[in-house]
Every structure is written in structure tokens, then in C-alpha cells.
Write an enzyme that holds these catalytic residues in place. Structure first.
Site, PDB file in Angstrom:
ATOM      1  N   ARG A 204       0.823  -1.210   0.000  1.00 26.92           N
ATOM      2  CA  ARG A 204       0.000   0.000   0.000  1.00 26.92           C
ATOM      3  C   ARG A 204       0.864   1.270   0.000  1.00 26.92           C
ATOM      4  O   ARG A 204       0.571   2.237  -0.707  1.00 26.92           O
ATOM      5  CB  ARG A 204      -0.938   0.000   1.206  1.00 26.92           C
ATOM      6  CG  ARG A 204      -2.082  -0.996   1.120  1.00 26.92           C
ATOM      7  CD  ARG A 204      -3.009  -0.881   2.325  1.00 26.92           C
ATOM      8  NE  ARG A 204      -2.276  -1.098   3.577  1.00 26.92           N
ATOM      9  CZ  ARG A 204      -2.788  -0.833   4.787  1.00 26.92           C
ATOM     10  NH1 ARG A 204      -4.012  -0.340   4.910  1.00 26.92           N
ATOM     11  NH2 ARG A 204      -2.070  -1.061   5.871  1.00 26.92           N
TER      12      ARG A 204
ATOM     13  N   ASN B 201      -7.008  -2.350   2.130  1.00 24.25           N
ATOM     14  CA  ASN B 201      -7.028  -3.805   2.137  1.00 24.25           C
ATOM     15  C   ASN B 201      -8.464  -4.291   2.097  1.00 24.25           C
ATOM     16  O   ASN B 201      -9.354  -3.719   2.751  1.00 24.25           O
ATOM     17  CB  ASN B 201      -6.358  -4.348   3.400  1.00 24.25           C
ATOM     18  CG  ASN B 201      -4.838  -4.199   3.362  1.00 24.25           C
ATOM     19  OD1 ASN B 201      -4.250  -4.048   2.293  1.00 24.25           O
ATOM     20  ND2 ASN B 201      -4.217  -4.234   4.530  1.00 24.25           N
TER      21      ASN B 201
END
Length: 209
Positions: free
Chosen positions: A23, A41
Site C-alpha cells: 500500500r 485492504n
């Protein structure tokens, strides 16, 4: 579509992309390409991305986030184009619960160390290969020096043989000269004796010199 036209992509990325620092890497890529939106997520193993920006920047973004470098391994990217809304001023990482984020940070740290160890192993392998090549090169140089020494030795032997041959030829020439001089001296003596005998028998008159 004009490459400068703004658009919005809804992206789902599958593979080893959770708890490996993916990320944050995507966030840095988005910042460099002027992409706004967010990444989060999903339950399970995938991540979801909303990305807004110019079409050419979005296409470059899709290519850049297709990362396959241990421990990250993107297996599939599904992209759906949506209507551009301009809802975001920057690209954010949507975080989960504090416990999940803390666990992910630990996992990310472990992944980073694993990546560093892997790169160190690769570097050491390359270093070992380099040393092996250097040793082979030194071995070849030593063999070359050995051949050069053998060549010099052969040249010295050749020069020595030439000198010995020249010495033998000179000796043979000297022996031949001595032998011929002796033969000529003996022939002169014999001729002198024959002449003396002929004069004594009155066959030949003495010639005053």
C-alpha cells in the site's frame, strides 16, 4: 480518449499484496504520477484502489503497480473505468484497526528485511562469481607467463644450439685447414725429393732459382 482527459479507475489487485508494504509503495507511485484517490485492504488477500487523474498518468500507474519483487507478487489487476468525480486532493492509505495496522507494520518490516537479505545474497553471489572470474583470469595470466617463460627457454636453447653449431663448424674448418696444409707440405716435400732424384740421375737439369 484524449490522453489529457481526466478519468477514474476502480482497481482490484490480487496476489501477495497485504502485509508486505504494498500500500505504501502504491501511495508513493501515485504521488509521483499525480494520481489522487486511495488504497485499502480487502477482506482476504486483495487490495482495492480508487485512482483519479489524467488517462496517460493512470495507464502509467497501472503498469507501475504491477510489482513482482519478493515479497510482493501481483498476480492480477482488474480495472473498471468510472466517471471522473474529482473527489480527492491527494492519494491516501485507508487503514484498518490499530491491531491490524500494527501487525501489518511488523509484517512489512519483516518483508523489508527479507528483501534486504535476498539482495545481499544476490550481491554475495555476484561477488563470489566476480572473485571466481578474477581467480580464473589470474590462472590464465600465470599460464600465459609460464608459456612465455617456456618460449624464452626454447629461444635460449635455440641460441645455445646455434652457438654450439657455429663453434663446431669453426673447429671443423680449422681442422680441415690444418689437414690441407699438412697434405700440401708433404706433397711439396715429396715433389722436392723426386726433383732431386731426377737431377742426380741426369734426367733433369738443375734450375737455379
Amino acid at each position: 480518449m484524449d490522453s489529457h482527459t481526466f478519468s477514474r479507475y476502480s482497481i482490484q489487485v490480487s496476489g501477495a499484496v497485504q502485509r508486505v508494504g504494498y500500500r505504501h509503495i502504491v501511495q508513493n507511485i501515485a504521488r509521483k504520477l499525480h494520481i489522487t484517490g486511495y488504497i485499502e485492504n480487502l477482506e482476504g488477500y486483495d487490495v482495492h484502489i480508487i485512482a483519479e487523474g489524467r488517462v496517460d498518468d493512470l495507464d502509467a500507474f497501472i503498469q507501475a503497480i504491477r510489482i513482482v519483487e519478493y515479497p510482493i507478487e501481483v498476480e492480477e489487476i482488474c480495472t473498471v473505468e468510472e466517471e471522473y468525480k474529482g473527489d480527492y486532493s491527494y492519494f491516501a492509505v485507508i487503514r484498518g484497526s490499530p491491531e491490524d495496522e500494527l501487525a501489518e507494520r511488523f509484517d512489512t518490516a519483516i518483508a523489508i528485511f527479507s528483501r534486504m537479505e535476498r539482495k545481499q545474497d544476490i550481491s554475495l553471489d555476484k561477488h563470489d562469481t566476480s572473485i571466481s572470474l578474477q581467480e580464473k583470469t589470474i590462472g590464465l595470466q600465470e599460464k600465459t607467463v609460464g608459456l612465455q617463460k617456456e618460449t624464452i627457454g626454447l629461444q635460449k636453447d635455440t641460441i645455445s644450439l646455434q652457438q654450439e653449431t657455429l663453434t663446431e663448424v669453426k673447429g671443423m674448418r680449422s681442422d680441415l685447414d690444418n689437414h690441407l696444409n699438412k697434405e700440401i707440405s708433404e706433397m711439396r716435400m715429396e715433389l722436392k725429393e723426386i726433383r732431386t732424384a731426377l737431377i742426380n740421375y741426369g734426367i733433369m737439369n738443375a734450375v737455379k732459382s
